[in-house]
Design a protein around this motif. Structure first.
Motif, PDB file in Angstrom:
ATOM      1  N   ASP A   1       0.826  -1.210   0.000  1.00  0.00           N
ATOM      2  CA  ASP A   1       0.000   0.000   0.000  1.00  0.00           C
ATOM      3  C   ASP A   1       0.863   1.265   0.000  1.00  0.00           C
ATOM      4  N   ASP A   2       2.110   1.163   0.453  1.00  0.00           N
ATOM      5  CA  ASP A   2       2.976   2.334   0.562  1.00  0.00           C
ATOM      6  C   ASP A   2       3.914   2.495  -0.630  1.00  0.00           C
ATOM      7  N   TYR A   3       3.858   1.552  -1.568  1.00  0.00           N
ATOM      8  CA  TYR A   3       4.811   1.576  -2.677  1.00  0.00           C
ATOM      9  C   TYR A   3       4.097   1.308  -3.994  1.00  0.00           C
ATOM     10  N   ALA A   4       4.548   1.956  -5.028  1.00  0.00           N
ATOM     11  CA  ALA A   4       4.187   1.523  -6.375  1.00  0.00           C
ATOM     12  C   ALA A   4       5.008   0.271  -6.681  1.00  0.00           C
ATOM     13  N   VAL A   5       4.413  -0.645  -7.397  1.00  0.00           N
ATOM     14  CA  VAL A   5       5.112  -1.871  -7.787  1.00  0.00           C
ATOM     15  C   VAL A   5       5.011  -2.033  -9.295  1.00  0.00           C
ATOM     16  N   GLY A   6       6.114  -2.365  -9.887  1.00  0.00           N
ATOM     17  CA  GLY A   6       6.138  -2.540 -11.333  1.00  0.00           C
ATOM     18  C   GLY A   6       6.652  -3.897 -11.742  1.00  0.00           C
ATOM     19  N   TRP A   7       6.241  -4.328 -12.911  1.00  0.00           N
ATOM     20  CA  TRP A   7       6.752  -5.549 -13.535  1.00  0.00           C
ATOM     21  C   TRP A   7       7.567  -5.147 -14.762  1.00  0.00           C
ATOM     22  N   PHE A   8       8.725  -5.759 -14.885  1.00  0.00           N
ATOM     23  CA  PHE A   8       9.626  -5.485 -15.989  1.00  0.00           C
ATOM     24  C   PHE A   8      10.088  -6.819 -16.562  1.00  0.00           C
ATOM     25  N   ARG A   9      10.585  -6.795 -17.765  1.00  0.00           N
ATOM     26  CA  ARG A   9      11.100  -8.025 -18.340  1.00  0.00           C
ATOM     27  C   ARG A   9      12.345  -7.727 -19.155  1.00  0.00           C
ATOM     28  N   GLN A  10      13.160  -8.769 -19.294  1.00  0.00           N
ATOM     29  CA  GLN A  10      14.384  -8.629 -20.061  1.00  0.00           C
ATOM     30  C   GLN A  10      14.612  -9.888 -20.871  1.00  0.00           C
ATOM     31  N   ALA A  11      14.633  -9.723 -22.183  1.00  0.00           N
ATOM     32  CA  ALA A  11      14.920 -10.827 -23.085  1.00  0.00           C
ATOM     33  C   ALA A  11      16.423 -10.863 -23.339  1.00  0.00           C
ATOM     34  N   PRO A  12      16.955 -12.017 -23.719  1.00  0.00           N
ATOM     35  CA  PRO A  12      18.402 -12.115 -23.988  1.00  0.00           C
ATOM     36  C   PRO A  12      18.852 -11.085 -25.016  1.00  0.00           C
ATOM     37  N   GLY A  13      19.898 -10.361 -24.671  1.00  0.00           N
ATOM     38  CA  GLY A  13      20.457  -9.378 -25.587  1.00  0.00           C
ATOM     39  C   GLY A  13      19.686  -8.077 -25.700  1.00  0.00           C
TER      40      GLY A  13
ATOM     41  N   THR B   1      -4.103   3.688 -10.025  1.00  0.00           N
ATOM     42  CA  THR B   1      -3.569   3.934 -11.360  1.00  0.00           C
ATOM     43  C   THR B   1      -2.707   2.761 -11.803  1.00  0.00           C
ATOM     44  N   THR B   2      -2.938   2.318 -13.020  1.00  0.00           N
ATOM     45  CA  THR B   2      -2.135   1.240 -13.584  1.00  0.00           C
ATOM     46  C   THR B   2      -1.562   1.685 -14.934  1.00  0.00           C
ATOM     47  N   TYR B   3      -0.451   1.093 -15.286  1.00  0.00           N
ATOM     48  CA  TYR B   3       0.209   1.381 -16.554  1.00  0.00           C
ATOM     49  C   TYR B   3       0.515   0.055 -17.253  1.00  0.00           C
ATOM     50  N   TYR B   4       0.425   0.088 -18.569  1.00  0.00           N
ATOM     51  CA  TYR B   4       0.749  -1.090 -19.365  1.00  0.00           C
ATOM     52  C   TYR B   4       1.554  -0.670 -20.589  1.00  0.00           C
ATOM     53  N   ALA B   5       2.524  -1.481 -20.935  1.00  0.00           N
ATOM     54  CA  ALA B   5       3.200  -1.286 -22.211  1.00  0.00           C
ATOM     55  C   ALA B   5       2.216  -1.575 -23.335  1.00  0.00           C
ATOM     56  N   ASP B   6       2.367  -0.890 -24.442  1.00  0.00           N
ATOM     57  CA  ASP B   6       1.446  -1.086 -25.567  1.00  0.00           C
ATOM     58  C   ASP B   6       1.403  -2.545 -26.014  1.00  0.00           C
ATOM     59  N   SER B   7       2.532  -3.212 -25.912  1.00  0.00           N
ATOM     60  CA  SER B   7       2.623  -4.585 -26.405  1.00  0.00           C
ATOM     61  C   SER B   7       1.824  -5.581 -25.568  1.00  0.00           C
ATOM     62  N   VAL B   8       1.422  -5.182 -24.352  1.00  0.00           N
ATOM     63  CA  VAL B   8       0.704  -6.127 -23.490  1.00  0.00           C
ATOM     64  C   VAL B   8      -0.710  -5.676 -23.158  1.00  0.00           C
ATOM     65  N   LYS B   9      -1.091  -4.478 -23.587  1.00  0.00           N
ATOM     66  CA  LYS B   9      -2.431  -3.982 -23.287  1.00  0.00           C
ATOM     67  C   LYS B   9      -3.486  -4.934 -23.824  1.00  0.00           C
TER      68      LYS B   9
ATOM     69  N   GLN C   1       8.679   1.235  -5.676  1.00  0.00           N
ATOM     70  CA  GLN C   1       8.958   2.678  -5.721  1.00  0.00           C
ATOM     71  C   GLN C   1       8.171   3.296  -4.571  1.00  0.00           C
ATOM     72  N   ARG C   2       8.860   3.852  -3.571  1.00  0.00           N
ATOM     73  CA  ARG C   2       8.164   4.331  -2.384  1.00  0.00           C
ATOM     74  C   ARG C   2       7.204   5.472  -2.702  1.00  0.00           C
ATOM     75  N   ARG C   3       5.967   5.298  -2.247  1.00  0.00           N
ATOM     76  CA  ARG C   3       4.899   6.290  -2.434  1.00  0.00           C
ATOM     77  C   ARG C   3       4.833   6.786  -3.869  1.00  0.00           C
ATOM     78  N   GLY C   4       5.101   5.857  -4.770  1.00  0.00           N
ATOM     79  CA  GLY C   4       5.190   6.244  -6.160  1.00  0.00           C
ATOM     80  C   GLY C   4       3.857   6.217  -6.882  1.00  0.00           C
ATOM     81  N   SER C   5       3.819   6.939  -7.976  1.00  0.00           N
ATOM     82  CA  SER C   5       2.639   6.934  -8.826  1.00  0.00           C
ATOM     83  C   SER C   5       2.699   5.810  -9.844  1.00  0.00           C
ATOM     84  N   GLY C   6       3.872   5.160  -9.915  1.00  0.00           N
ATOM     85  CA  GLY C   6       4.056   4.086 -10.879  1.00  0.00           C
ATOM     86  C   GLY C   6       4.574   4.627 -12.193  1.00  0.00           C
ATOM     87  N   SER C   7       5.257   3.780 -12.937  1.00  0.00           N
ATOM     88  CA  SER C   7       5.731   4.146 -14.271  1.00  0.00           C
ATOM     89  C   SER C   7       6.239   2.891 -14.954  1.00  0.00           C
TER      90      SER C   7
END
Length: 125
Positions: A30-42, A57-65, A100-106
């Motif tokens: 509740d006190d932090y924004a949490v994000g998911w990220f990914r990394q492909a080889p290379g 508030t939620t954010y999505y990459a265009d590729s996963v919307k 991200q503490r008290r973040g809005s997310g990104s």
């Protein structure tokens, strides 16, 4: 020290689904924004989705919307989830969660300060 532990990755066929979990300890989601990220080889790490500390508030990459959904269970499990549907080979990579503490997310990795170790997602026949 904040801790995040990802789970739920694996091998899935194209068109399949997975649900990733990011369990938080030593802090409350509740006190932090949490994000998911990914990394492909290379490739560089990229933002997939995030949810603000308020949960409004939620954010999505265009590729996963329309395919991925982020949610959280702050009351009981202190966990953030990423439901991934209609998976495609280009979704393959190591998936990380971060906070991200008290973040809005990104979707920018540099906005996040603490990271988990990652979970592998492989979409293949």
């Amino acid at each position: 020290q904040l801790q995040l532990v990802e789970s739920g990755g694996g091998l899935v066929q194209p068109g399949g689904s997975l649900r990733l979990s990011c369990a938080a300890s030593r802090f409350t989601v509740d006190d932090y924004a949490v994000g998911w990220f990914r990394q492909a080889p290379g490739k560089a790490r990229e933002g997939v989705s995030s949810i603000s500390s308020s949960g409004t508030t939620t954010y999505y990459a265009d590729s996963v919307k329309g395919r991925f959904t982020i949610s959280r269970d702050s009351a009981a499990k202190n966990t953030v989830f990423l439901q991934m549907n209609r998976l495609a080979p280009e979704d393959t990579g190591v998936y990380y969660c971060a906070c991200q503490r008290r973040g809005s997310g990104s979707l920018y990795p540099t906005d996040f300060t603490s990271w988990g170790q990652g979970t592998q997602v492989t979409v293949s026949t």
